[in-house]
Each structure stands twice: as structure tokens, then as C-alpha cells.
Design a protein around this motif. Structure first.
Motif, short mmCIF file in Angstrom:
data_model
loop_
_atom_site.label_atom_id
_atom_site.label_comp_id
_atom_site.label_asym_id
_atom_site.label_seq_id
_atom_site.Cartn_x
_atom_site.Cartn_y
_atom_site.Cartn_z
N VAL A 70 15.31 45.59 47.84
CA VAL A 70 16.49 44.84 48.30
C VAL A 70 17.70 45.69 47.97
O VAL A 70 17.94 46.02 46.81
CB VAL A 70 16.59 43.47 47.61
CG1 VAL A 70 17.79 42.69 48.12
CG2 VAL A 70 15.30 42.67 47.82
N CYS A 71 18.49 46.08 48.97
CA CYS A 71 19.52 47.09 48.73
C CYS A 71 20.57 46.61 47.73
O CYS A 71 21.02 45.47 47.77
CB CYS A 71 20.17 47.52 50.04
SG CYS A 71 21.32 46.38 50.81
N PHE A 72 20.89 47.52 46.80
CA PHE A 72 21.93 47.35 45.79
C PHE A 72 21.58 46.32 44.71
O PHE A 72 22.36 46.13 43.79
CB PHE A 72 23.30 47.02 46.42
CG PHE A 72 23.74 48.08 47.37
CD1 PHE A 72 24.19 49.30 46.93
CD2 PHE A 72 23.66 47.86 48.74
CE1 PHE A 72 24.55 50.30 47.82
CE2 PHE A 72 24.02 48.84 49.64
CZ PHE A 72 24.47 50.07 49.18
N MET A 73 20.43 45.67 44.80
CA MET A 73 20.02 44.73 43.76
C MET A 73 19.11 45.46 42.78
O MET A 73 17.92 45.62 43.01
CB MET A 73 19.32 43.53 44.39
CG MET A 73 20.20 42.70 45.32
SD MET A 73 21.59 41.87 44.48
CE MET A 73 22.99 42.86 45.09
N ASP A 74 19.69 45.96 41.72
CA ASP A 74 19.02 46.81 40.74
C ASP A 74 18.14 45.95 39.84
O ASP A 74 18.63 45.09 39.11
CB ASP A 74 20.06 47.56 39.91
CG ASP A 74 19.48 48.62 39.00
OD1 ASP A 74 18.37 48.40 38.49
OD2 ASP A 74 20.13 49.66 38.81
N GLY A 75 16.82 46.20 39.89
CA GLY A 75 15.89 45.39 39.12
C GLY A 75 16.01 45.57 37.62
O GLY A 75 15.48 44.76 36.86
N ALA A 76 16.72 46.60 37.16
CA ALA A 76 16.93 46.80 35.73
C ALA A 76 18.07 45.95 35.19
O ALA A 76 18.26 45.85 33.98
CB ALA A 76 17.22 48.27 35.44
N VAL A 77 18.81 45.33 36.09
CA VAL A 77 20.00 44.56 35.70
C VAL A 77 19.67 43.07 35.66
O VAL A 77 19.08 42.53 36.59
CB VAL A 77 21.16 44.79 36.69
CG1 VAL A 77 22.34 43.88 36.36
CG2 VAL A 77 21.59 46.25 36.68
N ARG A 99 27.96 48.58 40.55
CA ARG A 99 29.20 48.44 39.78
C ARG A 99 30.43 48.43 40.70
O ARG A 99 31.30 47.56 40.59
CB ARG A 99 29.33 49.60 38.79
CG ARG A 99 30.61 49.56 37.95
CD ARG A 99 30.82 50.90 37.29
NE ARG A 99 31.15 51.93 38.26
CZ ARG A 99 30.93 53.24 38.07
NH1 ARG A 99 30.35 53.67 36.95
NH2 ARG A 99 31.28 54.11 38.99
N ASN A 100 30.49 49.36 41.65
CA ASN A 100 31.64 49.42 42.55
C ASN A 100 31.68 48.24 43.50
O ASN A 100 32.75 47.78 43.88
CB ASN A 100 31.64 50.74 43.30
CG ASN A 100 31.94 51.93 42.41
OD1 ASN A 100 32.44 51.77 41.29
ND2 ASN A 100 31.65 53.13 42.88
N PHE A 101 30.50 47.75 43.91
CA PHE A 101 30.44 46.55 44.75
C PHE A 101 31.03 45.36 44.01
O PHE A 101 31.83 44.60 44.55
CB PHE A 101 28.99 46.29 45.16
CG PHE A 101 28.79 45.06 46.01
CD1 PHE A 101 29.61 44.80 47.10
CD2 PHE A 101 27.77 44.17 45.72
CE1 PHE A 101 29.42 43.66 47.89
CE2 PHE A 101 27.56 43.05 46.51
CZ PHE A 101 28.39 42.79 47.59
N ILE A 102 30.64 45.19 42.74
CA ILE A 102 31.16 44.07 41.96
C ILE A 102 32.66 44.21 41.75
O ILE A 102 33.41 43.22 41.87
CB ILE A 102 30.42 43.98 40.60
CG1 ILE A 102 28.97 43.55 40.84
CG2 ILE A 102 31.13 43.01 39.66
CD1 ILE A 102 28.11 43.61 39.60
N LYS A 103 33.13 45.41 41.48
CA LYS A 103 34.57 45.60 41.32
C LYS A 103 35.32 45.29 42.61
O LYS A 103 36.40 44.69 42.59
CB LYS A 103 34.87 47.03 40.86
CG LYS A 103 34.51 47.30 39.41
CD LYS A 103 34.95 48.69 38.98
CE LYS A 103 34.67 48.94 37.51
NZ LYS A 103 35.18 50.26 37.06
N MET A 104 34.75 45.68 43.76
CA MET A 104 35.37 45.34 45.04
C MET A 104 35.45 43.83 45.21
O MET A 104 36.47 43.29 45.67
CB MET A 104 34.59 45.98 46.19
CG MET A 104 35.19 45.75 47.58
SD MET A 104 34.71 44.15 48.32
CE MET A 104 32.95 44.40 48.54
#
Length: 250
Positions: A70-77, A99-104
Motif C-alpha cells: 500500500v503506497c506510503f503506508m510504512d509497515g514499520a510505523v 514524513r513529508n506527506f504528514i507535514k503537508m
């Protein structure tokens, strides 16, 4: 793993890939690739009938735990915020694009000044996010759920990452598959009398999908890849996501 509404398109897409390059899948099986653990088609859990946006990134994260299909959904997070309220969690900071997506999203929500998105400015948001009555979501799973509720199909231009193959090469190999996905989406829209989903293309590899025939009729929204810091200040992305309130807990 995938919703049954996608099965015919996926079968047609895999057949089209084989017709273009009958050695692709045999070569793929001979080298390590990500994602593992039957997550290759995880994005297709979202039923076709619910799709309003097709968000396409570059490829899976180059780490086994992170690559979820699933794009940009990091399983380590798991946690979005650091436990001490000093900023985003260490694992979010390691996943640069996320990180940049969340900041946006925080800029779009008016919580961050686009000229100041780190340090004390981010600490102020994180401190609010970690208090007992926080208005912000806490887990990445909540962000993914909100994206699904808004109708996002979260794909990549290449469904695999291989350390010994350039992402652009794998992206080109998966174009026949994505062609069939778009054909199926167009047919569904025509049959149901609904609008075509918008294609949101992040980065140069995803942007190449404009060249496939089935993409011509879909609305396009194009941006730089989120690993670029300029993505945080992208006003087109801010305007798209601002009404969705993806980071709000309610």
C-alpha cells in the motif's frame, strides 16, 4: 487479499505483462523482491466501487517490514508522534515520503506554517497531539483508514522493489497491469453512471503512466514525489487534501 471486484482486472493485467515479457515473472522469482508475506496486492483490498482517487507512487519501501503493498503506508510505523511530544516519531522520520506527506497535511490543516515545518513549530503540534484530549489521530493505521474512507486506491507504479533493478524499469514492466486496472475502472464508471476517479501521480515514474492509453480519459493531478521537501509546500496537494481532514481524530 484483494477484493473480488478486482480479480478479472488483475488476471488480465498479469496476462498482459506476460505477453509483453514472458520472462518477467520467472526472473522475478529468482531474486529477492518486496513486498513479502502475501502483501503484493494488498492495495486492492479497497473495493472498486469505493474508489474515487487512484494515488500512485513510485514503488514499495526498500525495507521488508516497511513494504506493505500500500503506497506510503510504512509497515514499520505505528505511532505517528514521539512519546515525549517533541515531534513525529523516529519511525515516521525514517520514512521520508510519509514524513513529508504528514507535514503537508499539517500545513493544509493550518497547523504548520509552510515556511516552518520542523523544530519548535512541529514540537508545538506534537505536544498538542500527545495530550489527553488531542484532536489528532495517533496511529498510521488511522491515516490509512481515513484515506480508504475518502475513496483512495493506494498503488505504486511498480508493485515490486528489487535492489538489483532500477525502479523505473520495474515501473515500465507493470504498465500493462495498470492499464487493465484503469480499463476496469472506466468500465465500472460507465456501468454505474459515476465519474471516473482522479489519477494522482506522485513522482516521475508514476507520471509515466500518462502514456498508457487507458489513462487518457482520467482526470490527472500531478505532483513531485513526497521525498522532495518541496512537496510539503505544494499548494495543489494542500487544496486537494485540506477538506478531507485526514489527520483529525473525529
Amino acid at each position: 487479499m484483494a477484493d473480488t471486484s478486482w480479480h478479472p482486472a488483475m488476471t488480465a493485467g498479469l496476462q498482459a505483462m506476460h505477453q509483453r515479457d514472458d520472462a518477467y515473472f520467472s526472473n522475478l522469482m529468482q531474486s529477492p523482491y518486496l513486498p513479502t508475506r502475501s502483501r503484493l496486492f494488498a492495495a486492492f483490498r479497497q473495493p472498486m466501487s469505493k474508489v474515487r482517487y487512484i494515488l500512485i507512487g513510485e514503488g514499495p519501501y526498500p525495507r521488508e517490514e516497511s513494504a506493505t503493498g500500500v503506497c506510503f503506508m510504512d509497515g514499520a510505523v505505528s505511532r505517528l508522534w514521539s512519546e515525549d511530544g517533541s515531534g513525529l516519531s523516529k519511525k515516521v522520520n525514517r520514512a521520508t515520503s510519509l514524513r513529508n506527506f504528514i507535514k503537508m497535511l499539517l500545513v493544509a490543516a493550518g497547523a504548520l506554517d509552510p515556511a516552518h515545518t520542523s523544530g519548535s513549530a512541529l514540537q508545538k503540534v506534537a505536544s498538542s497531539a500527545t495530550n489527553a484530549h488531542s484532536p489528532w489521530i495517533q496511529q498510521l493505521a488511522e491515516l490509512q483508514q481515513h484515506l480508504h474512507e475518502q475513496g483512495f486506491l493506494l498503488l505504486n507504479a511498480s508493485l515490486v522493489f528489487r535492489p538489483d533493478v532500477a525502479p523505473a524499469k520495474d515501473g515500465k514492466a507493470w504498465q500493462p497491469f495498470l492499464q487493465e486496472v484503469l480499463i476496469a475502472m472506466a468500465a465500472h464508471a460507465a456501468q454505474s453512471g459515476t465519474e471516473l476517479p482522479s489519477l494522482i501521480l506522485w513522482g516521475k515514474i508514476a507520471e509515466q503512466l500518462r502514456q498508457i492509453p487507458a489513462a487518457a480519459d482520467f482526470p490527472h493531478i500531478i505532483a513531485e514525489h513526497p521525498y522532495n521537501l518541496s512537496f510539503i509546500r505544494n499548494e495543489t496537494m494542500q487544496q486537494l487534501f485540506q477538506p478531507m481532514h485526514l489527520l483529525r481524530s473525529c
